[in-house]
Motif scaffolding. Structure first.
Motif, mmCIF file in Angstrom:
data_model
loop_
_atom_site.group_PDB
_atom_site.id
_atom_site.type_symbol
_atom_site.label_atom_id
_atom_site.label_comp_id
_atom_site.label_asym_id
_atom_site.label_seq_id
_atom_site.Cartn_x
_atom_site.Cartn_y
_atom_site.Cartn_z
ATOM 1 N N ALA A 18 10.242 -6.367 6.597
ATOM 2 C CA ALA A 18 9.945 -7.801 6.591
ATOM 3 C C ALA A 18 8.587 -8.086 5.957
ATOM 4 O O ALA A 18 8.435 -8.997 5.141
ATOM 5 N N SER A 19 7.588 -7.258 6.325
ATOM 6 C CA SER A 19 6.245 -7.472 5.774
ATOM 7 C C SER A 19 6.233 -7.237 4.263
ATOM 8 O O SER A 19 5.542 -7.942 3.517
ATOM 9 N N GLU A 20 7.021 -6.246 3.800
ATOM 10 C CA GLU A 20 7.087 -5.992 2.355
ATOM 11 C C GLU A 20 7.743 -7.161 1.636
ATOM 12 O O GLU A 20 7.311 -7.557 0.532
ATOM 13 N N GLU A 21 8.778 -7.730 2.248
ATOM 14 C CA GLU A 21 9.449 -8.886 1.628
ATOM 15 C C GLU A 21 8.527 -10.094 1.548
ATOM 16 O O GLU A 21 8.489 -10.824 0.548
ATOM 17 N N VAL A 22 7.760 -10.303 2.604
ATOM 18 C CA VAL A 22 6.791 -11.409 2.622
ATOM 19 C C VAL A 22 5.758 -11.214 1.518
ATOM 20 O O VAL A 22 5.407 -12.148 0.779
ATOM 21 N N ALA A 23 5.312 -9.972 1.392
ATOM 22 C CA ALA A 23 4.308 -9.671 0.370
ATOM 23 C C ALA A 23 4.873 -9.879 -1.027
ATOM 24 O O ALA A 23 4.192 -10.398 -1.922
ATOM 25 N N LYS A 24 6.160 -9.480 -1.218
ATOM 26 C CA LYS A 24 6.798 -9.670 -2.532
ATOM 27 C C LYS A 24 6.932 -11.156 -2.844
ATOM 28 O O LYS A 24 6.700 -11.596 -3.968
ATOM 29 N N ALA A 25 7.340 -11.926 -1.817
ATOM 30 C CA ALA A 25 7.501 -13.375 -2.008
ATOM 31 C C ALA A 25 6.177 -14.036 -2.358
ATOM 32 O O ALA A 25 6.121 -15.004 -3.118
ATOM 33 N N ALA A 26 5.097 -13.482 -1.817
ATOM 34 C CA ALA A 26 3.768 -14.046 -2.114
ATOM 35 C C ALA A 26 3.260 -13.595 -3.479
ATOM 36 O O ALA A 26 2.185 -14.020 -3.923
ATOM 37 N N GLY A 27 4.022 -12.752 -4.154
ATOM 38 C CA GLY A 27 3.657 -12.323 -5.500
ATOM 39 C C GLY A 27 2.866 -11.044 -5.545
ATOM 40 O O GLY A 27 2.360 -10.642 -6.591
ATOM 41 N N ALA A 28 2.720 -10.371 -4.400
ATOM 42 C CA ALA A 28 1.964 -9.116 -4.383
ATOM 43 C C ALA A 28 2.789 -8.009 -5.030
ATOM 44 O O ALA A 28 4.021 -8.054 -5.039
ATOM 45 N N ASN A 29 2.079 -7.055 -5.590
ATOM 46 C CA ASN A 29 2.754 -5.954 -6.268
ATOM 47 C C ASN A 29 3.027 -4.828 -5.252
ATOM 48 O O ASN A 29 2.156 -4.014 -4.958
ATOM 49 N N VAL A 30 4.212 -4.858 -4.712
ATOM 50 C CA VAL A 30 4.579 -3.826 -3.724
ATOM 51 C C VAL A 30 5.442 -2.788 -4.432
ATOM 52 O O VAL A 30 6.558 -3.052 -4.834
#
Lengths: 492, 121
Positions: free
Chosen positions: A443-455
């Motif tokens: 979930a945290s990775e998805e949130v980070a991806k949605a925020a545009g972070a490079n995961v």
């Protein structure tokens, strides 16, 4: 009951038909027929009593399995045969001369030392040697301390007494094994090893006992005989080099033996003499010790007593005098022998006494007072401290305590690296795979991806992961090798 | 297979001290330990390890003690004496009621079963 008076006559097919009909009315058909249950109309007969269950199908017996629990079974089933072979991994045997260069490295025992240690039952049950194809150990600062102890073997054993103390799993019994292997290495096998692996055997009441009026001590023939057999097997070569210093005659298995001074060796004596008090009071054990003392000018003697604190914690044994008072351990020939060695009353011209405590025994103050660690408190109850034993340990300069040190992080890494090489430690990537990620992590990775972070997906790096395992287990075990092995190999 | 001691068959793999205490009326764990200490039997010795002289020594010790039928007879005689002198305990035995002051509103069935004049018959 009725009988049909039908006589067999040959009247053709008509007879056969009649006979067939009549046979249905015959007595045997009625008696063998299952009787129909009597049942009244509308009422069902209720059976009283306990309803019988169908017998459970018996489990098929599997060959090769054992009734033992896992931790006992792995030893009993010889799992070391399935372990990875370490002969080609470049591990060197423990050597006294090369000890400093072997510091913080994993070592094995050379073939002779291994055979000797096995004969003496030096490798204990829960040390989990079955994980490796042959027993291994790590050389650390404790081993170097033991090498200093071995260097003093030119002096008498009463000046060279050491007691290993430390927490459970710290490596006290392993250090005893290392000491024996180092002694064999230093003296080129010309050293007598007297090792007692379970001191409990003296006090727990598992051996017969007989009072020897001449010695004024109780003897334990079964225990003594078994111990001597172990010592004989382990010290065969060195006993053969020890000629008897006086004539001795004894009877064994209805045969009388007369061994001559300088002609026969000590090995002949322990080989032929099977009786250490079974038939009657015997002086065989004291003769054996006197011979060792006499030869100790030339051949040093290393005495190693594991679980020594059994006799200091529970000096009153499970045995009783005829008047139903418990027998003190010092009233036994072997118990007295051990206490005399520990106190320095009995001394070998060359050699040392190495004692080791066990943490599986009830904690009493006797050993710590005897080692000078704790001061005697007169308000203690009688069973909390045996003053006579404590004072004995303080005699002749006292027994020096050696508190074992834990492994350093570097030593832990070395040990775990070895375990990794022999497939004891699993360095797997499964915690990084997608399927093993927790819901929160995804979930945290998805949130980070949605925020545009490079995961980015993490790639498995074995070295980084191994370092993580080392850090985790070092903190978990606090450098205790026993706990470390449990946490790595037995926790899943 | 059992080992016969004092006319009783005791299981061959029982500890001597346990076997004596379990099988012989009037011998408890303490008494069994005392017998073993006197005869020189080690605490973990089992019945099948006893030698003939040891069995005879145990029998000798037991024969000097008040056990089995003689002990049962003594208990019965004591109860009978209490009854005959008209003591309270004797009347309670006769009535099959608790002897030592226990309440009888509930739970006196054990007394009814055991507290009789002829207790061991």
């Amino acid at each position: 009951m009725f009988r049909l008076g039908f006589k067999r006559t040959h009247v053709g097919t008509c007879w056969d038909a009649n006979a067939r009909q009549l046979r249905q009315l015959s007595r045997s058909s009625i008696t063998f027929a299952a009787s129909a249950p009597k049942q009244r109309d509308g009422k069902k007969k209720i059976k009283l009593g306990i309803k019988k269950k169908a017998a459970a199908p018996s489990k098929p017996k599997r060959s090769g399995m054992t009734h033992l629990k896992f931790k006992d079974a792995v030893r009993a089933l010889n799992f070391e045969k399935n372990a990875a072979d370490i002969s080609g991994s470049g591990i060197k045997p423990l050597s006294f001369d090369a000890l400093k260069s072997q510091d913080s490295s994993v070592v094995k025992y050379d073939q002779y030392a291994l055979q000797t240690l096995r004969a003496l039952d030096s490798f204990k049950k829960y040390q989990h040697h079955e994980l490796f194809s042959e027993p291994v150990s790590l050389v650390n600062s404790n081993t170097l301390e033991i090498s200093k102890f071995l260097e003093n073997f030119d002096s008498s054993s009463k000046n060279n007494r050491l007691c290993l103390i430390g927490s459970k799993g710290i490596g006290k019994s392993t250090l005893l094994s290392q000491a024996k292997a180092l002694a064999l290495s230093k003296f080129q096998k010309d050293v007598v090893l007297l090792h007692l692996d379970h001191t409990e055997k003296i006090v727990e009441g598992s051996s017969d006992y007989i009072f020897n009026k001449r010695l004024g001590k109780y003897q334990q023939p079964m225990f003594t005989k078994r111990w001597i057999m172990k010592l004989r097997e382990a010290n065969k070569e060195v006993f053969e080099k020890m000629p008897l210093t006086r004539d001795v005659s004894f009877t064994s298995k209805k045969t009388e033996y007369n061994l001559k001074k300088n002609e026969n060796s000590l090995y002949d004596f322990v080989l032929l003499n099977h009786d250490f008090g079974k038939v009657g009071p015997s002086t065989a054990f004291s003769f054996f010790i006197e011979e060792l003392v006499a030869h100790s000018k030339n051949i040093p003697v290393l005495v190693t007593i594991d679980n020594f604190n059994v006799i200091t914690s529970e000096p009153l044994t499970a045995y009783y005098h005829p008047n139903f008072t418990p027998i003190h351990v010092s009233e036994f020939e072997i118990g007295d022998f051990i206490l005399n060695l520990a106190s320095g009353k009995l001394s070998f011209s060359k050699g040392g006494v190495l004692l080791s405590e066990s943490k599986d025994v009830a904690d009493r103050h006797t050993l710590s007072v005897g080692l000078g660690i704790t001061e005697y408190n007169p308000y203690w109850k009688v069973d909390e401290c045996d003053v006579s034993i404590a004072e004995n340990l303080l005699d002749n300069g006292g027994v020096a305590p050696l508190k074992l040190k834990e492994l350093s992080k570097a030593q832990t890494r070395t040990l775990m690296s070895f375990w990794k090489d022999v497939n004891v430690l699993q360095n797997r990537d499964y915690p990084l795979q997608e399927v093993f990620k927790s819901f929160e992590q995804i979930a945290s990775e998805e949130v980070a991806k949605a925020a545009g972070a490079n995961v980015e997906d993490h790639e498995f790096d074995p070295e980084v992961h191994f370092e993580k395992i080392v850090n985790h287990n070092f903190v978990r075990s606090a450098g205790n090798p026993g706990h470390l092995l449990k946490s790595v190999a037995l926790s899943y | 297979m059992g080992v016969h001691i004092f006319g009783k068959s005791i299981k061959h793999n029982a500890l001597v001290r346990i076997g004596l205490a379990k099988k012989i009326f009037g011998v408890g764990y303490e008494t069994a330990d005392r017998i073993c200490a006197k005869v020189g039997i080690y605490p973990k010795m089992r019945m099948n390890q006893l030698t003939d002289p040891q069995v005879m020594a145990i029998n000798k010790e037991l024969s000097e003690m008040l056990i089995e039928g003689h002990l049962k007879q003594k208990i019965n005689n004591d109860i009978e004496l209490k009854r005959s002198i008209g003591s309270y305990a004797g009347t309670r035995h006769a009535a099959g009621l608790p002897v030592r002051g226990q309440r009888t509103r509930n739970n006196s069935s054990t007394a009814g079963r055991l507290n009789r004049i002829d207790r061991h018959h």
